[in-house]
Design a protein around this motif. Sequence first.
Motif, PDB file in Angstrom:
ATOM      1  N   LEU A  72     -10.255  -6.770  -0.451  1.00  0.00           N
ATOM      2  CA  LEU A  72      -9.066  -6.066  -0.925  1.00  0.00           C
ATOM      3  C   LEU A  72      -9.082  -6.035  -2.443  1.00  0.00           C
ATOM      4  O   LEU A  72      -9.250  -7.068  -3.088  1.00  0.00           O
ATOM      5  CB  LEU A  72      -7.810  -6.756  -0.394  1.00  0.00           C
ATOM      6  CG  LEU A  72      -6.455  -6.133  -0.666  1.00  0.00           C
ATOM      7  CD1 LEU A  72      -5.472  -6.472   0.468  1.00  0.00           C
ATOM      8  CD2 LEU A  72      -5.862  -6.615  -2.006  1.00  0.00           C
TER       9      LEU A  72
ATOM     10  N   THR B 134      -3.655   4.375  -1.817  1.00  0.00           N
ATOM     11  CA  THR B 134      -4.615   3.319  -1.474  1.00  0.00           C
ATOM     12  C   THR B 134      -5.837   3.927  -0.787  1.00  0.00           C
ATOM     13  O   THR B 134      -5.701   4.684   0.167  1.00  0.00           O
ATOM     14  CB  THR B 134      -3.967   2.282  -0.548  1.00  0.00           C
ATOM     15  OG1 THR B 134      -2.813   1.721  -1.188  1.00  0.00           O
ATOM     16  CG2 THR B 134      -4.951   1.163  -0.214  1.00  0.00           C
TER      17      THR B 134
ATOM     18  N   VAL C  24      -2.300  -2.388  -3.601  1.00  0.00           N
ATOM     19  CA  VAL C  24      -3.653  -2.342  -3.057  1.00  0.00           C
ATOM     20  C   VAL C  24      -4.320  -1.032  -3.488  1.00  0.00           C
ATOM     21  O   VAL C  24      -3.894   0.050  -3.088  1.00  0.00           O
ATOM     22  CB  VAL C  24      -3.660  -2.441  -1.516  1.00  0.00           C
ATOM     23  CG1 VAL C  24      -5.099  -2.408  -1.000  1.00  0.00           C
ATOM     24  CG2 VAL C  24      -2.959  -3.708  -1.071  1.00  0.00           C
TER      25      VAL C  24
ATOM     26  N   THR D 212       0.840  -1.196   0.000  1.00  0.00           N
ATOM     27  CA  THR D 212       0.000   0.000   0.000  1.00  0.00           C
ATOM     28  C   THR D 212       0.880   1.252   0.000  1.00  0.00           C
ATOM     29  O   THR D 212       2.073   1.204   0.322  1.00  0.00           O
ATOM     30  CB  THR D 212      -0.894   0.045   1.251  1.00  0.00           C
ATOM     31  OG1 THR D 212      -0.069   0.230   2.418  1.00  0.00           O
ATOM     32  CG2 THR D 212      -1.700  -1.239   1.417  1.00  0.00           C
TER      33      THR D 212
ATOM     34  N   ILE E 289      -8.492   3.542   1.669  1.00  0.00           N
ATOM     35  CA  ILE E 289      -8.811   2.733   2.845  1.00  0.00           C
ATOM     36  C   ILE E 289     -10.070   3.318   3.484  1.00  0.00           C
ATOM     37  O   ILE E 289     -10.111   4.515   3.815  1.00  0.00           O
ATOM     38  CB  ILE E 289      -7.643   2.750   3.842  1.00  0.00           C
ATOM     39  CG1 ILE E 289      -6.374   2.219   3.156  1.00  0.00           C
ATOM     40  CG2 ILE E 289      -7.976   1.927   5.075  1.00  0.00           C
ATOM     41  CD1 ILE E 289      -5.123   2.399   3.973  1.00  0.00           C
TER      42      ILE E 289
ATOM     43  N   LEU F  81      -9.203  -0.933   0.239  1.00  0.00           N
ATOM     44  CA  LEU F  81      -9.319  -1.879   1.346  1.00  0.00           C
ATOM     45  C   LEU F  81     -10.513  -1.491   2.200  1.00  0.00           C
ATOM     46  O   LEU F  81     -10.611  -0.352   2.668  1.00  0.00           O
ATOM     47  CB  LEU F  81      -8.050  -1.865   2.208  1.00  0.00           C
ATOM     48  CG  LEU F  81      -8.041  -2.810   3.414  1.00  0.00           C
ATOM     49  CD1 LEU F  81      -7.959  -4.265   2.942  1.00  0.00           C
ATOM     50  CD2 LEU F  81      -6.884  -2.478   4.358  1.00  0.00           C
TER      51      LEU F  81
END
Length: 337
Positions: free
Chosen positions: A108, A86, A123, A82, A88, A126
């Motif tokens: 993911l 990324t 990634v 990551t 999140i 997430l």
Amino acid sequence: MTSRKRLNSWLLLWAGATLALALAQEWYPATVELVRRGKTIVAQQQTPESFFAAEFGDIVVGQIEAIEQGIIRLKGKEAYWTNAETRIQRQHRQARLEEFKAGEWVELVFNSDRKNDAGQSFVMRLVPLSKNAEQAVEKRTKYNYAVMSDAKRVKVTFGKDATAFGNLVLVDQGLEELILLTDGIARLTGEGDTEKLEVARKATPNSVEIQQGRSKAFGTELLYNNETGEASVSGPIKLERSGDKPLSGDSNALTYNVDDETLLLSGQVRLVQKDRTTTAQSAVVREKDGVAFLYGTPQAPVTSESKDGKVRGARLKYNLDTGDVVVLEGIQGEFQD
């Protein structure tokens, strides 16, 4: 050191759309469609000046084994890397990687064309694995993410019945299919290998509008979940309805149900029409029928007051065109002589 090799799907789409516009002098709005029970939910650009980008990835579901120095290891699966790009999220809001712990199940999304020196995939997104997502694990392995931004607003239509507008639309098609409509802007920043998609959301009251028939409602953000068929609008909510007897109102929140085509106002509902003011805990607006059903509690009943007097009840039917009210349950009244 991280390899800069990547597949810039969003850049290719944006460049292709720009080139097509320049060559043909024609503009075809970017469109993203979801389908629910025969109804099509569509997010679409409205002007050639609007911004559009899209990303694509693969979905893996697993249980976190460890998170070390930005590397996520899933039990019995691969490890993924990551960085600040990324996305999140928890409960559809930005979160930090440190909030995820070993043992937690996650969805993911990774880009296999963007690897670090250890051969690990990047990634892209997430999120915790939701209960609804668990049912879709076997149904979807590919992820699509679309972004539309326009100061003159982007449009989202819910079947043929309702339309919503906002400056920024984010469409997530992972294990859950979600549309977020809000205020904000999206753009490309950097150059060459450092170029990236940047999205800035803003929570601005009255920046999101939803229209159904003669009714309009304004709120801060709209989140549509294609699994439930509900578009939830965060407040404060401002309501307007045109006609011979215009109506205005407000509430704390609003939910549009795609399946039964109703608006649910909730939390400190207030409707004002000419000299009548009606308050309730919640209200279901059936725009096609021109009526609303208002609900209260024993401690806070529905109250409707005009120059002719005041009525209270646990449940009340309200004619949106005329302003007439009928108490259906738990009637109480005070009338002028």
